[in-house]
Each structure stands twice: as C-alpha cells, then as structure tokens.
Design a protein around this motif. Structure first.
Motif, PDB file in Angstrom:
ATOM      1  N   ARG A 221       0.749  -1.261   0.032  1.00  0.00           N
ATOM      2  CA  ARG A 221       0.156  -0.118  -0.019  1.00  0.00           C
ATOM      3  C   ARG A 221       0.968   1.250  -0.033  1.00  0.00           C
ATOM      4  O   ARG A 221       0.677   2.194  -0.767  1.00  0.00           O
ATOM      5  CB  ARG A 221      -0.978   0.035   1.092  1.00  0.00           C
TER       6      ARG A 221
ATOM      7  N   GLY B 176       2.722   1.449  -3.433  1.00  0.00           N
ATOM      8  CA  GLY B 176       1.672   1.880  -4.417  1.00  0.00           C
ATOM      9  C   GLY B 176       1.390   3.194  -4.341  1.00  0.00           C
ATOM     10  O   GLY B 176       1.583   3.907  -5.554  1.00  0.00           O
ATOM     11  N   ASN B 177       1.302   4.041  -3.281  1.00  0.00           N
ATOM     12  CA  ASN B 177       1.008   5.390  -2.878  1.00  0.00           C
ATOM     13  C   ASN B 177       2.207   6.208  -3.390  1.00  0.00           C
ATOM     14  O   ASN B 177       1.947   7.220  -4.035  1.00  0.00           O
ATOM     15  CB  ASN B 177       0.546   5.675  -1.560  1.00  0.00           C
TER      16      ASN B 177
ATOM     17  N   GLY C 207       4.446   5.347  -5.639  1.00  0.00           N
ATOM     18  CA  GLY C 207       4.832   5.063  -7.214  1.00  0.00           C
ATOM     19  C   GLY C 207       6.023   4.029  -7.098  1.00  0.00           C
ATOM     20  O   GLY C 207       6.481   3.970  -8.259  1.00  0.00           O
TER      21      GLY C 207
ATOM     22  N   ALA D 230       0.574   0.888  -8.919  1.00  0.00           N
ATOM     23  CA  ALA D 230      -0.679   1.217  -8.185  1.00  0.00           C
ATOM     24  C   ALA D 230      -1.910  -0.107  -8.191  1.00  0.00           C
ATOM     25  O   ALA D 230      -2.239  -0.706  -7.050  1.00  0.00           O
ATOM     26  CB  ALA D 230      -1.481   2.446  -8.208  1.00  0.00           C
TER      27      ALA D 230
ATOM     28  N   GLU E  94      -2.914  -2.607  -5.095  1.00  0.00           N
ATOM     29  CA  GLU E  94      -4.275  -2.976  -4.756  1.00  0.00           C
ATOM     30  C   GLU E  94      -4.542  -4.374  -4.728  1.00  0.00           C
ATOM     31  O   GLU E  94      -5.264  -5.018  -3.938  1.00  0.00           O
ATOM     32  CB  GLU E  94      -5.255  -2.098  -5.737  1.00  0.00           C
TER      33      GLU E  94
END
Length: 450
Positions: free
Chosen positions: A42, A45-46, A48, A52, A56
C-alpha cells in the motif's frame, strides 16, 4: 494431536488462554506476515515505487484464508525457508503480474519480526487488561481489610502484628510498578523492522527511508533508528518484564498457598462444590489454582536467561536466535496471561478467614508482642539492655511454656518498672500495627499508569 501443554486438549487452560493461543496461532502468524506485506504494498503503491494496480491486488489477496497452510508447511519443509513459500503462494493467488511486486525491497526477517511485534502488541493488550483486573481486586482487598489485624511473618515465623489490608497493599504496589514497566516497555519493544538484507535498505535506494517511515505509520509501530536484526535486547527486555510481572502473580499465589495451610487457615482460594482435593482423602481442600500459578511462574522465569542469551547474536543475521524466539515468545505470553487471569479469579473470590487471623495472634501467648515490651523497657534501661532482659524472658517462655505476661510479671526487673495494666496494653496486638493503615491509604491513592 497436541504434544505440548499449551495446545493440549486436556491441559491447555492450565498453561495458556484461548485469546493468547489465537494471537499466536499459525493462522494469526501468517496473517500478520500478510498484514505487513499488504501495508508495504500500500505504501509503495502510493509512492509509485510499485504499480498502484499491483499494490491494490496484493492488498486484496493478503488474507490467510486464500492460502493452503498444509501446502505452505510442505513448501517450508522443502525449501527450509518460511517466507519464500509464502511469496510463491501469493504470486499464484494474485492476478496478473501483481505477485511480482510483493515483498519489494524487504527481507524475510523484516516481515517476520514486524509480524511478531504486531502479535506482541495484541498480546500486551490482553496482559494489561488482565493485570488491571488483578490490580483492582487486590486494591479491593486492601481497602476492605485495611484494619483487619493479622500476624506478620519474617523467616516464616511470627514477627509482629500487621493488617491484611497492609499485606494486600504491598501486593498492589508491586503490581502497580509492574504495570508501569509494561507500559514504559512498549516504546522500546513495539518497534517495526524493515531494512532489507543487511539493514541498509540498499534495494530501495533513495526511497528506502520514506518507505520505512510510511510503513510503520501505517502499522502503528515506532520506526527504529537503525535495524535491529541482530539487536535482540528489546526481546530480552520483553521477556524479562513479562517474567517480573508473572513473578508478582506467583508471589501472591505463594502467600495464599502458604496461608491456606491447615495449621494457619487464614486464606483460601475460591472453593466450588465438586472441586476435589484428593482421589483417596475426601476431606482435602487443596489450592490447585495457586499451585498452578506458582508452577507456571517457574517456567516463565526459567526462560529469561534464554532471552538474554539472544542478545549475543552473530553479525547482521542470526537464525539461531530467531528460532529460539519462535519457540518461547508465544509460550511466555500464554503462561503469563493464564497466571494473571487465574490470580484475578483467586483474588476476586478469596476467602478471608478473619476468625483464624485473630486466633493466630495469640497462639504464642504474647510472644508476638515482645518488641512492644522491649521498646517500653528501653525508656528505663536503654535499648540493648532491654533487649537482653526481654530476650531471656522470651526464650524461657519458648522452652518452659507459659505466657509472656506471666513471665514478665514474675521477673523482678520488669515488675519493678511496669504495672500489670501497662503490660496488658503492650501485649495487645490491635494496638501495635503502627502506620499500616496510612500505608494502605498511600498505596490506594496512587492511580495505575495509563
């Protein structure tokens, strides 16, 4: 089939509790590993760092029910590794290429240590709840029996009068200090682990520190200043403090056990109809709960040297230490929790035999009050001479029988300085508890930390 008492269908509740077994179960352990992997994905992903969409998908699939634990175990045996089989299983579970991005920049110990600390946090919550219950019960005893006079004992022998409230307040003060230790320990123990292969976060380059900070914000853990892969002083402190906390429960259990002996019979752990003391002696009313707590306390205490030994770990990684921790952390949490829960039960329903406390004040026929007489005589002769006079009188009573009052009245030195009425007042145990009540009030006035 279980071969160890914590998981035994017959004995497990004597050595552990259902909540603690659940926290350290295989399912919970794997889920905590997955929780760390999901939080890492998480965060990355946030930022980069990974796609992303992959992040998820990893989060959606990081559920223990998506894995076959039997198959996972077989792969762990085959690979001699705990996390690689997990990552391979997650790759199969995740859609597309998402599984390629799980565990990005992490090392096995990052996931396992952080997962363990999440379990430790849950376990400490359970222990603190049980500790509060035990503390409240002991404070209730201290308050209720603040002025109930009983024999104080030193070296196992009658010493001077105290009150049962005073004894219980001593228990409460020790419990309060231990609770403070448990609370203060959290800042040093509830610290995450994410630093890569040798602790430098090299795999993540310049993103490493930000990933680390965000990950532990996400998990609600403190961020270490530097890796603790082979710095296990935090685990040693954890086990040591838990052992101290358990030790106080064991101490209370031991005192109740001692005061339940037939010749004393001042306290008794809760008795329920159907509780059996012996298979051959129907009259027995044993203290099995207290005995069990004393036994558990010995097992917990014996583990402390093992935890301290783990501080001496090898270079940047030492699986020997980790294997030992894997055996004893969940075990210690179970045993400490059951000891606290059992003593909360005992202190909530403790039978206080006031009549026996009062009877036992007089079984030595006044010898309990020798200090009071000596201190009164000290005003006339000085303390050392008074001690010699009263000592000889007391030893004669021990050897020849009779009462201290009779012996005092028959002694020319004493009878020349003290009247019978004065001697009677000195031999009154209810008038010689000092500041016991004040000390009880002082203990009860201090709130529990946190």
């Amino acid at each position: 089939m279980a071969t160890y008492v914590i998981d035994s269908a017959l004995f497990r509740d004597q050595f552990g509790t259902e909540p603690m077994r659940a926290i350290f179960s295989d399912e919970a352990t794997v889920q905590r590993w997955l929780d760390v992997e999901a939080a890492l994905a998480r965060v990355q992903g946030n930022m980069g760092v990974i796609p992303a969409a992959a992040a998820e998908e990893i989060q959606r699939k990081c559920k223990v029910e998506n894995l076959d634990l039997a198959q996972l175990k077989a792969e762990m045996d085959r690979t001699a590794h705990p996390i690689v089989p997990l990552l391979r299983a997650m790759k199969k579970v995740c859609s597309g290429e998402a599984g390629e991005y799980i565990h990005w920049g992490a090392t096995t110990q990052d996931i396992m240590d952080t997962g363990t600390i999440l379990q430790v946090r849950d376990g400490l919550d359970q222990i603190e709840t049980a500790y509060r219950e035990l503390y409240d019960n002991v404070c209730t005893l201290a308050r209720k029996y603040r002025d109930q006079v009983m024999v104080g004992r030193s070296h196992g022998q009658h010493a001077l009068p105290i009150t049962f409230g005073f004894k219980a307040a001593g228990w409460a003060e020790e419990l309060r200090r231990n609770f403070t230790r448990l609370r203060q320990m959290r800042e040093r123990v509830l610290v995450g682990q994410f630093s890569g292969a040798v602790g430098t976060l090299a795999a993540l380059g310049n993103d490493g520190i930000e990933v680390q900070n965000r990950l532990f914000d996400e998990l609600g853990l403190a961020c270490p200043n530097i890796t603790w892969h082979t710095s296990r002083d935090n685990i040693a402190e954890l086990i040591s403090v838990l052992a101290i906390a358990c030790g106080t429960a064991g101490k209370i259990a031991h005192e109740i056990f001692s005061l339940q002996k037939t010749e004393t019979a001042e306290l008794e752990e809760p008795f329920m109809p159907g509780k059996v003391g012996s298979s051959t002696m129907p009259h027995k009313r044993n203290p099995p709960v207290c005995e069990g707590v004393i036994a558990v306390n010995r097992l917990v205490r014996a583990t402390v040297p093992l935890a301290i030994e783990g501080i001496v770990a090898d270079h940047e990684r030492d699986k020997v230490v980790l294997q030992a921790e894997r055996e004893y952390i969940g075990r210690i949490f179970n045993m400490v929790h059951v000891a606290l829960k059992k003593m909360a039960f005992v202190t909530a329903g403790l039978s206080v035999r006031v009549e026996n406390m009062e009877k036992n004040l007089y079984i030595q026929k006044g010898l309990l009050m020798s200090e009071a007489v000596m201190m009164a005589m000290s005003d006339r002769f000085g303390r050392q001479e008074a001690h010699e006079v009263i000592y000889q009188i007391c030893m004669d009573v021990f050897e020849k029988g009779g009462s201290l009052k009779e012996a005092l009245m028959q002694n020319d030195t004493v009878s020349a300085n003290l009247t019978e009425a004065e001697i009677d007042r000195m031999l009154e145990p209810y008038a010689y508890t000092g500041q016991a009540g004040v000390f009880v009030d002082r203990v009860l006035a201090v709130p529990l930390a946190g």
